[in-house]
Write an enzyme that holds these catalytic residues in place. Structure first.
Site, PDB file in Angstrom:
ATOM      1  N   ILE A   1       0.753  -1.300  -0.046  1.00 58.79           N
ATOM      2  CA  ILE A   1       0.131  -0.121  -0.069  1.00 58.79           C
ATOM      3  C   ILE A   1       1.034   1.324   0.092  1.00 58.79           C
ATOM      4  CG2 ILE A   1      -0.310  -0.111   2.570  1.00 58.79           C
ATOM      5  CD1 ILE A   1      -2.915   1.203   2.035  1.00 58.79           C
TER       6      ILE A   1
ATOM      7  N   VAL B   1       4.869  -0.908   3.021  1.00 65.40           N
ATOM      8  CA  VAL B   1       4.406   0.110   2.699  1.00 65.40           C
ATOM      9  C   VAL B   1       5.397   0.763   1.649  1.00 65.40           C
ATOM     10  CG1 VAL B   1       4.124   2.524   3.587  1.00 65.40           C
ATOM     11  CG2 VAL B   1       3.775   0.655   5.185  1.00 65.40           C
ATOM     12  N   LYS B   2       4.737   1.042   0.558  1.00 66.16           N
ATOM     13  CA  LYS B   2       5.443   1.631  -0.791  1.00 66.16           C
ATOM     14  C   LYS B   2       5.865   3.164  -0.597  1.00 66.16           C
ATOM     15  CE  LYS B   2       3.967   0.015  -4.889  1.00 66.16           C
ATOM     16  NZ  LYS B   2       3.122  -0.092  -6.001  1.00 66.16           N
ATOM     17  N   ILE B   3       7.175   3.391  -0.728  1.00 62.97           N
ATOM     18  CA  ILE B   3       7.632   4.855  -0.677  1.00 62.97           C
ATOM     19  C   ILE B   3       8.456   5.102  -2.137  1.00 62.97           C
ATOM     20  CG2 ILE B   3       9.256   6.085   0.470  1.00 62.97           C
ATOM     21  CD1 ILE B   3       8.704   4.552   2.848  1.00 62.97           C
TER      22      ILE B   3
END
Length: 373
Positions: free
Chosen positions: A110, A141-143
């Site tokens: 996400i 967690v997408k960064i």
């Protein structure tokens, strides 16, 4: 060869097959469960564009939207609740895969609000918030790998949060991503986190590179330029893999591995073919190498199941050949640095626009739910 045998072969070659899509419709209809069961799917990636599409269609979100409207939720809170609900449910669906692979796969990604891509501090805060809200060990967690994203990647990993680094286009930036990963794990270790519990993937974008380079080659129009169409993306990914091999053979990694760390796997993203003249499975066939992930739109996955040519490793040892492609592109007049800069800016902008569309859609749905109230 039967349909799923091709995907089985891809999986046996050490490539984790992830679906590049998620919607409540997929969760409710049993479609995602059947892809896990029948198509060797071991993970899911989402992004703002995917959620904007999911929420604009169908009625799967109506009941939750009515509830949010009744509670007087604002649009940002509503979007957070709608998207994290889907990610949590998908994570639960993948729990057996997660357990069965020792935490490597069974992952659902996400993304942080793309409007924060150039703000380190806010990205770190949002990543921690998403991790806490979804509250499942098997999410990423997408960064984005922007310059401001790199320290955010380090700080998020240092907090023991698993990260999917997204929007990587150049090998140079990818090397910086690996350094940020090493920094993060070293800090996580100093912070007392168990490194074995932290996972990461680096999402290296493929088809967009060909789309941008081909456009420039066609504008140049020389025979030399036109002969290079369709060569850049796969060469770029193979050079990235060579960088991965080199970095993960070094002393820094050896010390982290000793401390129980898992490698940051290369993930091939944007593997749907944009040019109809190219084989629709080329970004699958040409990027087979053990210990990587290929995240595919369902259309690409179906094409791969039907006619992918999986013939063993197509990446290792191809760096010199890939470098020759880039030398030829430069001599033909392509400004590679500018290509990557353009792609990163467009990538951030595209997700930002999708996020705005998502907010817009949800605001309309909340308003209409209130009106019906």
């Amino acid at each position: 060869m039967g349909n799923t045998d091709r995907l089985a072969r891809l999986s046996e070659a050490g490539v984790s097959i992830w679906l590049d899509d998620l919607s409540r419709e997929r969760l409710r209809s049993g479609n995602l469960a059947s892809l896990i069961r029948d198509k060797h799917v071991v993970g899911v990636t989402t992004n703002p564009t995917i959620f904007a599409g999911a929420l604009a269609q169908g009625e799967a979100y109506d009941a939750q939207l009515r509830d949010l409207a009744a509670r007087g939720a604002d649009v940002h809170a509503a979007v957070r609740e709608l998207t994290t609900s889907d990610v949590r449910d998908a994570a639960d669906l993948f729990r057996d895969v997660y357990t069965g692979t020792g935490g490597t796969d069974g992952r659902v990604s996400i993304e942080v609000d793309p409007g924060l891509a150039r703000d380190t501090g806010k990205t770190v805060a949002e990543a921690a918030e998403l991790w806490k809200t979804v509250d499942r060990p098997n999410i990423f967690v997408k960064i984005p790998a922007t310059e401001q994203g790199l320290p955010a990647i380090t700080r998020t990993l240092a907090d023991g949060i698993s990260v999917n680094v997204t929007l990587i286009f150049s090998v140079e930036r990818y090397r910086a991503v690996i350094d940020a990963f090493f920094d993060g794990l070293e800090q996580a270790r100093a912070n007392g986190h168990d490194l074995a519990g932290i996972e990461s993937v680096a999402s290296f974008f493929v088809s967009r590179v060909d789309a941008e380079v081909d456009k420039r080659l066609e504008a140049l129009g020389t025979d030399e330029a036109l002969a290079l169409r369709g060569e850049a993306a796969i060469a770029n990914a193979r050079l990235a893999y060579a960088a991965f091999e080199e970095k993960f053979a070094g002393e820094r990694w050896a010390a982290l591995k000793e401390a129980g760390a898992n490698p940051q796997r290369p993930l091939w993203a944007s593997t749907g073919v944009k040019n109809p003249e190219y084989s629709d499975t080329r970004y699958v066939d040409e990027l087979v190498v053990e210990g990587t992930v290929n995240t595919m739109p369902e259309k690409t996955m179906e094409a791969a199941a039907d006619h992918a040519e999986i013939s063993g490793d197509t990446v290792t040892g191809r760096a010199a050949e890939a470098q020759r492609v880039f030398d030829s592109l430069s001599s033909a007049g392509i400004d590679i640095t500018d290509v990557f800069l353009t792609l990163e800016n467009e990538g951030v902008e595209k997700f930002d626009k999708s996020w705005a569309e998502l907010l817009d859609t949800v605001k309309g749905q909340l308003d209409s739910a209130k009106a019906q109230g």
